[in-house]
Design an enzyme around this catalytic site. Structure first.
Site, PDB file in Angstrom:
ATOM      1  N   CYS A  30      -1.265  -2.103   2.862  1.00  8.92           N
ATOM      2  CA  CYS A  30      -2.701  -1.888   2.692  1.00  8.92           C
ATOM      3  C   CYS A  30      -2.948  -1.111   1.400  1.00  8.92           C
ATOM      4  O   CYS A  30      -2.220  -0.188   1.053  1.00  8.92           O
ATOM      5  CB  CYS A  30      -3.318  -1.196   3.902  1.00  8.92           C
ATOM      6  SG  CYS A  30      -3.484   0.578   3.784  1.00  8.92           S
ATOM      7  N   GLU A  31      -3.980  -1.545   0.689  1.00  9.17           N
ATOM      8  CA  GLU A  31      -4.223  -0.951  -0.627  1.00  9.17           C
ATOM      9  C   GLU A  31      -4.859   0.431  -0.534  1.00  9.17           C
ATOM     10  O   GLU A  31      -4.917   1.147  -1.520  1.00  9.17           O
ATOM     11  CB  GLU A  31      -5.082  -1.890  -1.495  1.00  9.17           C
ATOM     12  CG  GLU A  31      -6.499  -2.082  -1.027  1.00  9.17           C
ATOM     13  CD  GLU A  31      -7.250  -3.087  -1.883  1.00  9.17           C
ATOM     14  OE1 GLU A  31      -6.602  -3.901  -2.552  1.00  9.17           O
ATOM     15  OE2 GLU A  31      -8.493  -3.036  -1.883  1.00  9.17           O
ATOM     16  N   HIS A  32      -5.317   0.811   0.654  1.00  3.37           N
ATOM     17  CA  HIS A  32      -5.945   2.127   0.790  1.00  3.37           C
ATOM     18  C   HIS A  32      -4.920   3.237   1.013  1.00  3.37           C
ATOM     19  O   HIS A  32      -5.123   4.363   0.589  1.00  3.37           O
ATOM     20  CB  HIS A  32      -6.939   2.115   1.959  1.00  3.37           C
ATOM     21  CG  HIS A  32      -7.977   1.062   1.824  1.00  3.37           C
ATOM     22  ND1 HIS A  32      -8.214   0.109   2.784  1.00  3.37           N
ATOM     23  CD2 HIS A  32      -8.819   0.774   0.796  1.00  3.37           C
ATOM     24  CE1 HIS A  32      -9.158  -0.700   2.373  1.00  3.37           C
ATOM     25  NE2 HIS A  32      -9.548  -0.331   1.165  1.00  3.37           N
ATOM     26  N   HIS A  33      -3.823   2.903   1.733  1.00  2.00           N
ATOM     27  CA  HIS A  33      -2.847   3.938   2.076  1.00  2.00           C
ATOM     28  C   HIS A  33      -1.428   3.585   1.637  1.00  2.00           C
ATOM     29  O   HIS A  33      -0.503   4.361   1.848  1.00  2.00           O
ATOM     30  CB  HIS A  33      -2.834   4.174   3.592  1.00  2.00           C
ATOM     31  CG  HIS A  33      -4.167   4.540   4.154  1.00  2.00           C
ATOM     32  ND1 HIS A  33      -5.020   3.612   4.713  1.00  2.00           N
ATOM     33  CD2 HIS A  33      -4.807   5.737   4.226  1.00  2.00           C
ATOM     34  CE1 HIS A  33      -6.128   4.221   5.115  1.00  2.00           C
ATOM     35  NE2 HIS A  33      -6.025   5.508   4.820  1.00  2.00           N
ATOM     36  N   GLN A  82      -6.537  -7.076   4.697  1.00  2.56           N
ATOM     37  CA  GLN A  82      -6.361  -8.288   5.494  1.00  2.56           C
ATOM     38  C   GLN A  82      -7.478  -9.311   5.254  1.00  2.56           C
ATOM     39  O   GLN A  82      -7.229 -10.516   5.207  1.00  2.56           O
ATOM     40  CB  GLN A  82      -6.296  -7.905   6.977  1.00  2.56           C
ATOM     41  CG  GLN A  82      -5.898  -9.072   7.863  1.00  2.56           C
ATOM     42  CD  GLN A  82      -5.828  -8.683   9.331  1.00  2.56           C
ATOM     43  OE1 GLN A  82      -5.334  -7.606   9.664  1.00  2.56           O
ATOM     44  NE2 GLN A  82      -6.328  -9.527  10.200  1.00  2.56           N
ATOM     45  N   HIS A 112      -1.960  -2.624  11.737  1.00  2.00           N
ATOM     46  CA  HIS A 112      -1.987  -1.778  10.543  1.00  2.00           C
ATOM     47  C   HIS A 112      -1.393  -0.411  10.844  1.00  2.00           C
ATOM     48  O   HIS A 112      -1.933   0.320  11.672  1.00  2.00           O
ATOM     49  CB  HIS A 112      -3.432  -1.622  10.055  1.00  2.00           C
ATOM     50  CG  HIS A 112      -4.030  -2.913   9.566  1.00  2.00           C
ATOM     51  ND1 HIS A 112      -4.398  -3.110   8.261  1.00  2.00           N
ATOM     52  CD2 HIS A 112      -4.268  -4.073  10.203  1.00  2.00           C
ATOM     53  CE1 HIS A 112      -4.868  -4.340   8.113  1.00  2.00           C
ATOM     54  NE2 HIS A 112      -4.803  -4.944   9.287  1.00  2.00           N
ATOM     55  N   CYS A 114      -1.402   2.181   9.081  1.00  2.00           N
ATOM     56  CA  CYS A 114      -2.264   3.312   8.703  1.00  2.00           C
ATOM     57  C   CYS A 114      -3.219   3.657   9.840  1.00  2.00           C
ATOM     58  O   CYS A 114      -3.716   4.773   9.920  1.00  2.00           O
ATOM     59  CB  CYS A 114      -3.023   3.039   7.414  1.00  2.00           C
ATOM     60  SG  CYS A 114      -4.075   1.585   7.440  1.00  2.00           S
TER      61      CYS A 114
HETATM   62 ZN   LIG Z   1      -4.850   1.536   5.300  1.00  2.00          ZN
END
Ligand SMILES: [Zn+2]
Length: 197
Positions: A88-91, A129, A157, A159
């Site tokens: 995931c690009e956020h975490h 996703q 996920h 995260c």
């Molecule tokens: Zn994430």
């Protein structure tokens, strides 16, 4: 003749060294002793893992589908349960699950293994996703120009398990529909019932 190859190899080596260096720095900053035995090889291992899980950056997903051939089959084709692994690009935390692709060809079909390679090319990079789902649908639509295409992606996920709301076991399902699947509810229902079997 070896010039270009040398240059590419040197660039790969430099990237590797840089990633190893920065992983080591992060370990120090979170409070680790980078000289303890268990961590000595960790920066190199993380780097090798990154080369695998970010291999998608080396590939243009459109090229993966490239080889197609004319076929008279104009009925629903489904390839389901294609496993994927992404970050995931956020975490920068892993998420993974299954992709199901259905399409109705209009003269062009893709080799079944090509669809799996498309999933790899799109997922082996920093992603969300929703974007994996729509990119697969859009690339199928663009390259094969089918009557319609529908993509369903299921994902777990990490995260969401390890931090924040901490809800292990929850699954995210995303869908993308193009062409005739948009207007034809029966077509969508047929696809959904077939991927559930
Ligand atoms: Zn994430």
């Amino acid at each position: 003749m070896a010039g270009l190859k040398d240059y590419v190899n040197k660039k790969v080596d430099t990237n590797r060294e840089q990633i190893e260096y920065h992983v080591k720095e992060i370990l120090k900053l979170v409070g680790e002793d980078v000289e303890r035995e268990g961590l000595l090889e960790t920066p190199a291992r993380v780097t090798r893992m990154y080369e695998e899980i970010f291999a998608g950056y080396e590939v243009d997903p459109r090229d993966v589908l490239g080889v197609t051939f004319d076929e008279r089959h104009e009925e629903l084709v489904i390839v389901k349960d294609i496993t994927y692994y992404s970050q995931c690009e956020h975490h920068m935390a892993p998420f993974f699950g299954k992709v199901h692709i259905g399409y109705i060809p209009s003269g062009k079909i893709a080799g079944l293994s090509k669809l799996a390679r498309l999933v790899e090319a799109v997922s082996r990079r920093l992603q969300v996703q929703e974007r994996i789902t729509s990119q697969i649908a859009d690339i199928m639509d663009e390259v094969l120009q089918p009557h319609g295409v529908m993509v369903v992606v299921e994902g777990e996920h990490l995260c969401m398990c390890a931090r924040g709301v901490k809800k292990p076991g929850s699954k995210t399902v995303t869908t993308a529909v193009r062409g005739t699947f948009r207007s034809d509810a029966a077509q969508r229902a047929e696809f959904l019932s077939l991927i559930k079997q």
